[in-house]
Design an enzyme around this catalytic site. Sequence first.
Site, PDB file in Angstrom:
ATOM      1  N   HIS A 126      -9.327   3.170  -2.153  1.00 47.07           N
ATOM      2  CA  HIS A 126      -7.979   2.666  -1.876  1.00 47.07           C
ATOM      3  C   HIS A 126      -7.468   1.753  -2.997  1.00 47.07           C
ATOM      4  CE1 HIS A 126      -4.474   1.346   0.127  1.00 47.07           C
ATOM      5  NE2 HIS A 126      -4.972   0.387   0.885  1.00 47.07           N
TER       6      HIS A 126
ATOM      7  N   CYS B  62       0.807  -1.219   0.000  1.00 45.98           N
ATOM      8  CA  CYS B  62       0.000   0.000   0.000  1.00 45.98           C
ATOM      9  C   CYS B  62       0.841   1.272   0.000  1.00 45.98           C
ATOM     10  CB  CYS B  62      -0.942   0.007   1.192  1.00 45.98           C
ATOM     11  SG  CYS B  62      -2.071  -1.388   1.243  1.00 45.98           S
TER      12      CYS B  62
END
Length: 412
Positions: free
Chosen positions: A356, A86
């Site tokens: 996301h 991430c």
Amino acid sequence: MTEVFIAGVGMTPFGRHIDKSIHDLSSAAAALALQDAGADAAAIEAVYFTSATNGALQGQHSIPGPIAARRAGLSGVPVFSVENACASGSSAFNLAVTAIKAGEADVVLALGAEKMNIADKARMFAVFDSGWDVETVEANKATLLALGAGVEPPPGTTSDKPYSVFMDVYAAFCRQHMRRYGTTQRQIAAVAAKNHAHSAHNPLAQFRDAMSIEQVMAAPPITFPLTLPMCSPISDGAAAVVVCSAAGLRKLGTSGRAVKVLASVILTGIEHDPDNREQGIGYRAAQRAYDRAGIGPDAVDVAEVHDATAMGELLNVEALGLVPFGLAGPAAERGDFTLGGRVPVNPSGGLEGKGHPIAATGLGQIHELVTQLRGEAGARQVEGARIAAHENGGGLLGIEEAVVAVNLFAKD
């Protein structure tokens, strides 16, 4: 020391883009960033491309960067493929900054994209399974889930639908914080409600509906104390940032809208006592960034932090020093991190509201902070914002994130 600036940013809407390929998205973000910087493709001297799921979901291993760059009209220059879970987008940005500081280039593009929504849901969720050491999976689970011991989930607070094991880990982080500091589910819900309220003002956000704390708490459970709106969704999207030296800015002729990079730090975790928060990866990265920038957390006017769940925001504002350890929950419930509050956090809506798409996330956060420092954020504008903090974490290793990026920016 070489000064580094952001000359342009671009971002697609985050969400479900069933009709678009990953290259449609990455090319669109690159074009937007170039347009924002007043640059054409010929001005770009290097590209750092990142996607954490392109190999697993689209089968494009080995050379995703060169392919994405050429599809975007960027060829004949050094192109690097970057992957750091991430924190992939922030890692690409850090490498772009490093290239500028090293004098290797004057104008560089960091570009991140994901196409995560696919028909095969099992395959889609499986991309998260390698976000830790795959040779020690059971040990990973045992170590991380043990952090939540001492707070028992009430009956009926675990979803019967598939969800990522990382949500169990975040729930363990929640319960650890609840046990140690008295943090409540309502305080965690306040973060999610705030972020969904912010995302209602962001035209690029995946979710545009505001929610109250009560609505967040009454939503379907994932795993206690997390409910669905407290968790980031599966997202598609892309974001890009044009990074320049002072000479690069002069070439582009857009210095009036540039944002200065005060510090860009990437760290990996270390073995440490989970009760020693000052040894935590996020705290150490933040301290290094503040030292490099010559400022402290009291100088920060606005922040974007990694809130894969609402608990992530509480942990990360504490790591950044925006509030003392253990006090983020009450601060969130008071509205300290809301637009108009003491230090607005995630005015974009955060990962919970904005979405996301893993490798685009860090660059999307930078897109928001640049927009804020330019005074161009519209209804979600933080009044008088001059210093911005950015935190983005990726993967899990030991008892915390595997990698954390902290960046500090200033209105030039």
